[in-house]
Design a protein around this motif. Structure first.
Motif, mmCIF file in Angstrom:
data_model
loop_
_atom_site.group_PDB
_atom_site.id
_atom_site.type_symbol
_atom_site.label_atom_id
_atom_site.label_comp_id
_atom_site.label_asym_id
_atom_site.label_seq_id
_atom_site.Cartn_x
_atom_site.Cartn_y
_atom_site.Cartn_z
ATOM 1 N N CYS A 78 10.455 -4.265 -10.406
ATOM 2 C CA CYS A 78 9.763 -3.355 -9.475
ATOM 3 C C CYS A 78 10.652 -2.170 -9.070
ATOM 4 O O CYS A 78 11.870 -2.242 -9.168
ATOM 5 C CB CYS A 78 9.393 -4.066 -8.179
ATOM 6 N N GLY A 79 10.013 -1.139 -8.551
ATOM 7 C CA GLY A 79 10.739 0.020 -8.018
ATOM 8 C C GLY A 79 11.047 1.036 -9.097
ATOM 9 O O GLY A 79 10.266 1.229 -10.016
ATOM 10 N N GLY A 80 12.201 1.699 -8.971
ATOM 11 C CA GLY A 80 12.574 2.751 -9.923
ATOM 12 C C GLY A 80 13.462 2.214 -11.034
ATOM 13 O O GLY A 80 13.987 1.112 -10.948
ATOM 14 N N LEU A 108 4.488 -5.178 -9.138
ATOM 15 C CA LEU A 108 3.570 -6.077 -8.432
ATOM 16 C C LEU A 108 2.114 -5.858 -8.851
ATOM 17 O O LEU A 108 1.288 -6.747 -8.707
ATOM 18 C CB LEU A 108 3.717 -5.897 -6.914
ATOM 19 N N SER A 120 6.459 -0.423 -11.026
ATOM 20 C CA SER A 120 5.578 0.411 -10.202
ATOM 21 C C SER A 120 6.015 0.330 -8.752
ATOM 22 O O SER A 120 6.787 -0.533 -8.376
ATOM 23 C CB SER A 120 4.126 -0.068 -10.312
ATOM 24 N N ARG A 121 5.498 1.263 -7.963
ATOM 25 C CA ARG A 121 5.722 1.252 -6.517
ATOM 26 C C ARG A 121 4.394 0.989 -5.817
ATOM 27 O O ARG A 121 3.346 0.999 -6.450
ATOM 28 C CB ARG A 121 6.255 2.613 -6.073
ATOM 29 N N MET A 178 0.106 -9.772 -0.366
ATOM 30 C CA MET A 178 0.913 -10.959 -0.680
ATOM 31 C C MET A 178 0.047 -12.150 -1.061
ATOM 32 O O MET A 178 0.374 -12.912 -1.954
ATOM 33 C CB MET A 178 1.759 -11.348 0.542
ATOM 34 N N GLY A 204 14.592 -5.982 -8.555
ATOM 35 C CA GLY A 204 14.207 -4.773 -7.839
ATOM 36 C C GLY A 204 15.135 -4.481 -6.679
ATOM 37 O O GLY A 204 16.087 -5.223 -6.421
ATOM 38 N N GLY A 205 14.813 -3.388 -5.969
ATOM 39 C CA GLY A 205 15.667 -2.921 -4.883
ATOM 40 C C GLY A 205 15.291 -3.510 -3.536
ATOM 41 O O GLY A 205 14.689 -4.584 -3.464
ATOM 42 N N GLY A 256 13.002 -2.773 -1.405
ATOM 43 C CA GLY A 256 11.570 -3.045 -1.248
ATOM 44 C C GLY A 256 11.181 -4.343 -1.937
ATOM 45 O O GLY A 256 10.425 -5.158 -1.392
ATOM 46 N N THR A 257 11.726 -4.562 -3.129
ATOM 47 C CA THR A 257 11.428 -5.774 -3.885
ATOM 48 C C THR A 257 11.961 -7.013 -3.156
ATOM 49 O O THR A 257 11.316 -8.064 -3.152
ATOM 50 C CB THR A 257 12.050 -5.683 -5.289
ATOM 51 N N ARG A 316 12.245 -7.295 0.039
ATOM 52 C CA ARG A 316 11.308 -7.531 1.154
ATOM 53 C C ARG A 316 10.038 -8.192 0.634
ATOM 54 O O ARG A 316 9.499 -9.117 1.242
ATOM 55 C CB ARG A 316 10.975 -6.214 1.858
ATOM 56 N N ALA A 317 9.559 -7.697 -0.507
ATOM 57 C CA ALA A 317 8.367 -8.304 -1.114
ATOM 58 C C ALA A 317 8.675 -9.755 -1.483
ATOM 59 O O ALA A 317 7.846 -10.651 -1.262
ATOM 60 C CB ALA A 317 7.941 -7.505 -2.343
ATOM 61 N N ALA A 342 8.499 -11.869 1.523
ATOM 62 C CA ALA A 342 7.107 -12.062 1.953
ATOM 63 C C ALA A 342 6.400 -13.069 1.034
ATOM 64 O O ALA A 342 5.629 -13.911 1.507
ATOM 65 C CB ALA A 342 6.365 -10.720 1.962
ATOM 66 N N LYS A 395 18.499 -4.823 -7.772
ATOM 67 C CA LYS A 395 18.635 -3.649 -8.628
ATOM 68 C C LYS A 395 18.784 -2.452 -7.707
ATOM 69 O O LYS A 395 17.874 -2.144 -6.952
ATOM 70 C CB LYS A 395 17.382 -3.494 -9.488
HETATM 71 P P1 ATP Z 1 14.135 1.149 -5.606
HETATM 72 O O1 ATP Z 1 15.531 0.864 -5.280
HETATM 73 O O2 ATP Z 1 13.950 1.704 -6.957
HETATM 74 O O3 ATP Z 1 13.428 1.901 -4.520
HETATM 75 P P2 ATP Z 1 12.581 -1.015 -4.633
HETATM 76 O O4 ATP Z 1 12.485 -2.429 -5.002
HETATM 77 O O5 ATP Z 1 13.070 -0.707 -3.260
HETATM 78 O O6 ATP Z 1 13.437 -0.292 -5.725
HETATM 79 P P3 ATP Z 1 9.952 -0.182 -3.864
HETATM 80 O O7 ATP Z 1 8.956 0.607 -4.640
HETATM 81 O O8 ATP Z 1 10.400 0.296 -2.541
HETATM 82 O O9 ATP Z 1 11.175 -0.342 -4.865
HETATM 83 O O10 ATP Z 1 9.438 -1.674 -3.667
HETATM 84 C C1 ATP Z 1 9.046 -2.502 -4.745
HETATM 85 C C2 ATP Z 1 7.726 -3.183 -4.420
HETATM 86 O O11 ATP Z 1 7.869 -4.010 -3.263
HETATM 87 C C3 ATP Z 1 6.638 -2.191 -4.133
HETATM 88 O O12 ATP Z 1 5.491 -2.581 -4.821
HETATM 89 C C4 ATP Z 1 6.494 -2.256 -2.615
HETATM 90 O O13 ATP Z 1 5.212 -1.935 -2.156
HETATM 91 C C5 ATP Z 1 6.841 -3.700 -2.318
HETATM 92 N N1 ATP Z 1 7.333 -3.864 -0.945
HETATM 93 C C6 ATP Z 1 8.259 -3.113 -0.317
HETATM 94 N N2 ATP Z 1 8.488 -3.555 0.936
HETATM 95 C C7 ATP Z 1 7.676 -4.623 1.117
HETATM 96 C C8 ATP Z 1 7.426 -5.540 2.217
HETATM 97 N N3 ATP Z 1 8.058 -5.439 3.381
HETATM 98 N N4 ATP Z 1 6.518 -6.521 2.023
HETATM 99 C C9 ATP Z 1 5.874 -6.633 0.871
HETATM 100 N N5 ATP Z 1 6.044 -5.815 -0.198
HETATM 101 C C10 ATP Z 1 6.927 -4.823 -0.083
#
Ligand code: ATP
Ligand code: MG
Length: 447
Positions: A88-90, A122, A155-156, A161, A180-181, A183-184, A186-187, A190, A209
């Motif tokens: 996930c993410g970038g 996701l 993807s973003r 959940m 992932g980063g 955000g991942t 946190r996902a 969850a 990542k």
């Molecule tokens: P990068 O470092 O590239 O930003 P990332 O993992 O932070 O990587 P995001 O796009 O921010 O990339 O998040 C990855 C996925 O996790 C996305 O689909 C985002 O919606 C989901 N996500 C982020 N925060 C949460 C959260 N608190 N609860 C559930 N899903 C989340």
């Protein structure tokens, strides 16, 4: 390690578990001819969180992380397990070699035959997008480690959940690897919580990542070394352009939204940078000690110069401008590179001085390059350890390195706080020494 010196307690390092492990580990076959020589990781194999005696003095149980590696007993029965991998993410160099490492470890070392790849982050879990999961075998992942980009797609944007966990249940997935980063992570937390609420047995193992290297309790992130190496190409180009023209200035923008580790490290890797600008350290543009005057001074002295700017630096220059957020809710940053290019050009025009400015923005090129050998070795270890952890029934955790050891870190710890360059620390001091740049702040006289 120093950036992470906030106080945590021993029980914050505990890793959740799906249940007792009762099955002999097939990884034993990899060590010694009869398996007896294999050193499994025991319950007491841990690494201190704080290596400094002054930090643990007086603490009854100093906090420590569980060491990663194979356990003698595992939780999942390999022939009955279905595992999934999502990215996930970038983009970030090394994603593909990490995916391959997880697949090969599951297949060859543990004998797991049912492995699927989730397409495009996701979204791949949600039926309405229509992405089929991809069967992953050693043949399918053959050669992907030499390629840049992401083989599975990413993807973003948030997804419900409940729907993700429904999808895991529906497809009978027992173990989910999430790359992932922040955000991942946190996902991942969850998803882990939703799984716990339903009292079902699905493990969630994250592999962080972050090309910016900014996740807490993650000493080194994969792709960072490759990114620094690729950045030096851009800096070298900027330097060559600058020396090849009268009053030549090379301006390079690198990644680093909130943390300037890539820019700092790239500056040290190639001592051609004269000004390194990162999000953690403010600078003035105008005034006697501001960047514009200091660039002019540098060009007067030496006739050429290089400015390296991280994408999140100097955002205070755009105060009051709200550019909205990306699909994942991250604030969109103002383009400091383009802005500096404009302001520097204007400044020299007003002064009626010659300037040949070349602006290089290699960010997207860097994110998708194939990983270096060193990062491929590193992703190999991360993948192996993620599989060892997952097979042992651990969940709600990420694989990380701490004090040069591979360890297990609870997701909750890593997302609590962001790792940033300490302006008073050794890394920034080294950058100041390598560039000779003044503080670029007027109020303290540029000291
Ligand atoms: P990068 O470092 O590239 O930003 P990332 O993992 O932070 O990587 P995001 O796009 O921010 O990339 O998040 C990855 C996925 O996790 C996305 O689909 C985002 O919606 C989901 N996500 C982020 N925060 C949460 C959260 N608190 N609860 C559930 N899903 C989340
Ligand atoms: Mg993010």
């Amino acid at each position: 390690m120093h950036e992470d010196r906030h106080n945590i307690t021993a029980n914050q390092t505990e890793i959740p578990s799906l249940g007792p492990s009762k099955i002999g580990n097939p990884a034993a076959a990899m060590c010694g001819p009869d398996g007896t020589a294999c050193r499994f990781i025991g319950e007491n194999d841990r690494v201190l969180v704080y290596p400094y005696p002054q930090d643990i003095r007086g603490k009854k149980t100093p906090p420590s992380f569980e060491l990663a590696g194979p356990r003698s007993k595992i939780y999942f029965d390999p022939p009955k397990l279905k595992a999934a991998i999502v990215t996930c993410g970038g983009m970030c160099p090394g994603i593909n070699s990490l995916v391959r490492s997880i697949v090969l470890q599951l297949h060859y070392i543990y004998g797991v035959r049912n492995i699927v790849g989730v397409r495009f982050g996701l979204q791949g879990f949600i039926p309405k997008y229509g992405f089929q999961m991809m069967d992953l075998t050693p043949t399918v992942v053959e050669g992907i480690h030499g390629r840049g980009g992401s083989f599975l797609g990413m993807s973003r944007g948030p997804q419900p959940m409940e729907d993700i966990v429904d999808s895991l249940e529906r497809q009978n997935i027992g173990l989910l690897f999430m790359i992932g980063g922040d955000g991942t992570l946190r996902a991942g937390q969850a998803i882990y919580e939703e799984i716990s609420k339903r009292k079902i047995k699905i493990g969630v193992i994250c592999i962080p990542k972050t090309i910016d290297n900014d996740i807490s309790f993650v000493e080194r992130s994969f792709g960072f070394e490759t990114a620094v190496e690729a950045s030096t190409g851009a800096i070298r180009g900027a330097h060559n352009e600058a020396t090849g023209a009268p009053n030549g200035l090379g301006l390079v923008k690198l990644m680093g939204r909130l943390s300037g580790f890539v820019a700092a490290q790239a500056t040290l890797a190639l001592a051609d940078v004269n000004f390194c600008l990162i999000p953690e350290v403010e600078f003035d543009l105008e005034g006697e000690h501001g960047l514009l005057t200091q660039i002019e001074k540098r060009l007067d002295d030496r006739g050429h110069g290089v400015v390296l700017v991280a994408e999140g630096a100097g955002q205070k220059l755009f105060e009051g401008k709200d550019l909205g957020t990306d699909p994942s809710g991250n604030p969109v940053l103002a383009d400091i590179g383009v802005y500096l290019k404009m302001r520097i050009t204007e400044y020299f025009k007003e002064k009626q001085k010659a300037l040949t400015l070349k602006y290089i923005d290699p960010s997207y090129l860097i994110r998708s390059v194939p990983a270096s050998s060193d990062d491929r070795v590193f992703t190999g270890f991360l993948g192996h350890h993620a599989v060892h952890a997952g097979m042992s029934g651990r969940t709600g955790m990420l694989v990380s390195t701490w004090g040069n050891h591979f360890v297990h870190v609870p997701i909750t710890l890593a997302v609590g706080h962001r790792r940033r360059v300490d302006p008073q620390g050794g890394l920034w001091r080294a950058v100041r020494e390598a560039t000779g740049q003044p503080s670029l702040i007027n109020s303290n006289g540029g000291a």
